[in-house]
Design a protein around this motif. Structure first.
Motif, PDB file in Angstrom:
ATOM      1  N   LEU A  89       0.824  -1.202   0.000  1.00  0.00           N
ATOM      2  CA  LEU A  89       0.000   0.000   0.000  1.00  0.00           C
ATOM      3  C   LEU A  89       0.864   1.260   0.000  1.00  0.00           C
ATOM      4  O   LEU A  89       0.532   2.265  -0.634  1.00  0.00           O
ATOM      5  CB  LEU A  89      -0.916  -0.012   1.225  1.00  0.00           C
ATOM      6  CG  LEU A  89      -2.066   0.978   1.206  1.00  0.00           C
ATOM      7  CD1 LEU A  89      -2.886   0.851  -0.059  1.00  0.00           C
ATOM      8  CD2 LEU A  89      -2.956   0.782   2.420  1.00  0.00           C
ATOM      9  N   ALA A 118      -6.137   5.464   1.257  1.00  0.00           N
ATOM     10  CA  ALA A 118      -6.363   4.751   0.000  1.00  0.00           C
ATOM     11  C   ALA A 118      -7.859   4.630  -0.293  1.00  0.00           C
ATOM     12  O   ALA A 118      -8.305   4.830  -1.422  1.00  0.00           O
ATOM     13  CB  ALA A 118      -5.719   3.372   0.069  1.00  0.00           C
ATOM     14  N   ILE A 124      -4.686  -2.696  -0.504  1.00  0.00           N
ATOM     15  CA  ILE A 124      -5.459  -2.447   0.727  1.00  0.00           C
ATOM     16  C   ILE A 124      -5.770  -3.774   1.412  1.00  0.00           C
ATOM     17  O   ILE A 124      -5.591  -3.935   2.619  1.00  0.00           O
ATOM     18  CB  ILE A 124      -6.776  -1.698   0.410  1.00  0.00           C
ATOM     19  CG1 ILE A 124      -6.490  -0.288  -0.090  1.00  0.00           C
ATOM     20  CG2 ILE A 124      -7.667  -1.637   1.660  1.00  0.00           C
ATOM     21  CD1 ILE A 124      -7.707   0.418  -0.670  1.00  0.00           C
ATOM     22  N   GLU A 174      -2.823  -5.176   3.131  1.00  0.00           N
ATOM     23  CA  GLU A 174      -2.501  -4.411   4.341  1.00  0.00           C
ATOM     24  C   GLU A 174      -3.436  -4.822   5.487  1.00  0.00           C
ATOM     25  O   GLU A 174      -3.007  -5.028   6.617  1.00  0.00           O
ATOM     26  CB  GLU A 174      -2.665  -2.912   4.042  1.00  0.00           C
ATOM     27  CG  GLU A 174      -2.047  -2.004   5.060  1.00  0.00           C
ATOM     28  CD  GLU A 174      -0.541  -1.906   4.927  1.00  0.00           C
ATOM     29  OE1 GLU A 174       0.018  -2.406   3.932  1.00  0.00           O
ATOM     30  OE2 GLU A 174       0.082  -1.350   5.841  1.00  0.00           O
ATOM     31  N   VAL A 197      -4.571   2.882   4.891  1.00  0.00           N
ATOM     32  CA  VAL A 197      -5.797   2.266   4.375  1.00  0.00           C
ATOM     33  C   VAL A 197      -6.909   3.320   4.249  1.00  0.00           C
ATOM     34  O   VAL A 197      -7.606   3.393   3.239  1.00  0.00           O
ATOM     35  CB  VAL A 197      -6.267   1.102   5.278  1.00  0.00           C
ATOM     36  CG1 VAL A 197      -7.663   0.643   4.906  1.00  0.00           C
ATOM     37  CG2 VAL A 197      -5.299  -0.074   5.181  1.00  0.00           C
TER      38      VAL A 197
END
Lengths: 364, 114
Positions: free
Chosen positions: A332, B40, B15, B18, B37
């Motif tokens: 990410l 995003a 995501i 994660e 997160v």
């Protein structure tokens, strides 16, 4: 405190062969690697904090409990960054020149010990997270002195010249080609390998190229430049600089490249008023730098190199995102880097506008 | 559009990884993962909202100025690289690029513009 401690730990079998190797390299005996924790940062390289116990002391390992840092490659890396052998040589030269770097102890180029080349260096104390540093409640107290220290350390790096034999691998500046021209070529090449077009980056590249004539009008001596000397790549402990990290992009270049990179808006972490890395103003930095190298800052060159800095970081960020988007390395952090490129594009356009209007850019 | 879909799919995959890492402490979790997160997801939401409204694509300022959705970022990057489009040929080019960047920032990081 060690920067970024506790991000994640590794199964110790990953480092099973390390004890014997550490023993061979240091001369110490009865070494046990008791814990390994991945340190924060390091999208391109990985840093692991090793806790070791040592029976009998060696050249650089004391008996008892010790901490070391192991630096190795991330699962995928950037082709423009140096390998661990070169980075080890760079840090060794910098350490010998008195630059505040962790002492590099031993290099391993064999992949069979932990699966990739690595080197071992001194564990340093300090906070390295850029956002935490610029938002530190005592920053107004220590920011000026810290930035002055940064100036001194950067100047110390810039006293290292191409005559150093140990850095002969850095012979990547072809005769007659200025570092600026080379960076433009590198950024173009970087954009060419991305799947999408980036018109703002292309516009900035053309602007940099159009202004090369002014830049190349006078001869400029090349020095060692770190090329990633910015908030986030040094450690600060109780307001004091303890170590300059991440030497993987170092090259012979003009000192203005380093100064502009440190002063670029993209490395101020939102604290835009403090030009030098979001920590303090330029005068403090210049005082430190020119304490070692009097009257040597080429202030006129800084806005040009700041545009270059924004562009270079944008291209790197886009490549980092591509590592995620292509499926090479799902992360990410890498994915979000690509969305940050718009911020650098904004900064590029603003700087070009300022310089073109004669305002002189934001460096000073 | 295919590139946007691919990028979006890659972002969703990142995501999910994660979140998965966070739910499995033995594997360790990345620092700032909650904030990342959140960021995003907000990027995705704004992109999808823009698309649903039907009027605001990220390349919209370019389409508007150059006419037609075939004249997006890829096309313009090539024209600028070849110097077919310059400051001299298009006096407003800096302003158009500025609008384009502002549109991207509005989707990706509106705080930056504050």
């Amino acid at each position: 405190m060690i920067s970024g401690i506790g991000e994640s730990s590794a199964p110790l079998h990953h480092f099973a062969g390390l004890s014997d190797w550490l023993s061979e390299q240091s001369g110490a005996t009865d070494i046990i690697v008791k814990a390994a924790q991945k340190l924060s940062g390091g999208a391109i390289q990985e840093n692991w904090l090793l806790s070791v116990s040592v029976g009998q002391a060696g050249r650089w390992l004391e008996a008892g409990e010790s901490q070391l840092v192991l630096r190795t490659d991330a699962p995928s890396s950037l082709s423009v960054s140096h390998g661990r052998r070169e980075e080890f040589a760079l840090m060794s030269v910098a350490y010998d020149a008195g630059v505040a770097v962790p002492q590099p102890f031993a290099l391993c180029t064999q992949p069979d010990i932990i699966g990739a080349p690595f080197f071992i260096m001194q564990a340093m104390t300090g906070e390295g997270q850029g956002r935490k540093l610029v938002r530190h409640p005592d920053r107004s107290r220590f920011g000026g002195a810290l930035v002055r220290q940064l100036g001194i350390e950067m100047a110390r790096i810039h006293t290292i010249t191409p005559s150093i034999a140990a850095l002969s691998f850095l012979s990547d500046v072809p005769n007659g080609i200025s570092p600026a021209r080379q960076r433009i070529a590198e950024c173009r090449e970087g954009l060419d390998t991305l799947p999408q077009g980036h018109p703002v980056c292309e516009y900035a590249l053309n602007w940099l190229e159009d202004n090369l004539a002014v830049w190349e009008a006078e001869e400029r001596a090349l020095t060692l430049t770190h090329r990633d000397f910015r908030t986030g790549n040094f450690l600060v402990d109780d307001g004091q600089l303890t170590a300059i990290l991440d030497w993987e992009f170092a090259a012979w270049s003009h000192p203005a490249e380093d100064i502009a990179w440190l002063c670029a808006r993209c490395w101020r972490f939102g604290n835009d008023g403090d030009i030098v890395g979001g920590l303090a103003g330029f005068d403090e930095f210049a005082a430190g730098y020119e304490q070692l190298l009097p009257d040597s800052i080429d202030r006129g060159a800084l806005p040009y190199w700041q545009v270059m800095a924004e562009l270079r970081w944008a291209v790197i960020a886009l490549h980092q995102a591509e590592r995620n988007d292509s499926g090479a390395e799902t992360s990410l952090e890498l994915a979000l880097s690509g969305f940050m490129a718009a911020e650098m594009e904004y900064n590029m356009l603003a700087l070009i506008k300022e310089v073109s209007s004669g305002a002189g850019g934001r460096a000073l | 559009m295919r590139q946007i879909s691919q990028r979006r799919a890659a972002l969703i995959a990142a995501i999910l990884k994660e979140v998965e890492d966070k739910l499995a402490p033995a594997k360790g979790g990345a620092r700032y993962s909650h904030a990342m997160v959140r960021r995003a997801l907000s990027v995705l939401k704004r992109e999808l909202d823009s698309e649903a409204s039907g009027t605001v694509g990220l390349d919209y300022p370019l389409w508007q100025y150059f006419g037609g959705d075939e004249h997006g970022a890829d096309w313009l990057a090539g024209k600028i690289r070849s110097r077919t489009i310059t400051n001299q040929s298009h006096h407003e080019i800096e302003a158009v690029l500025s609008q384009y960047v502002t549109a991207k920032l509005a989707a990706y990081n509106p705080d930056f513009l504050d």
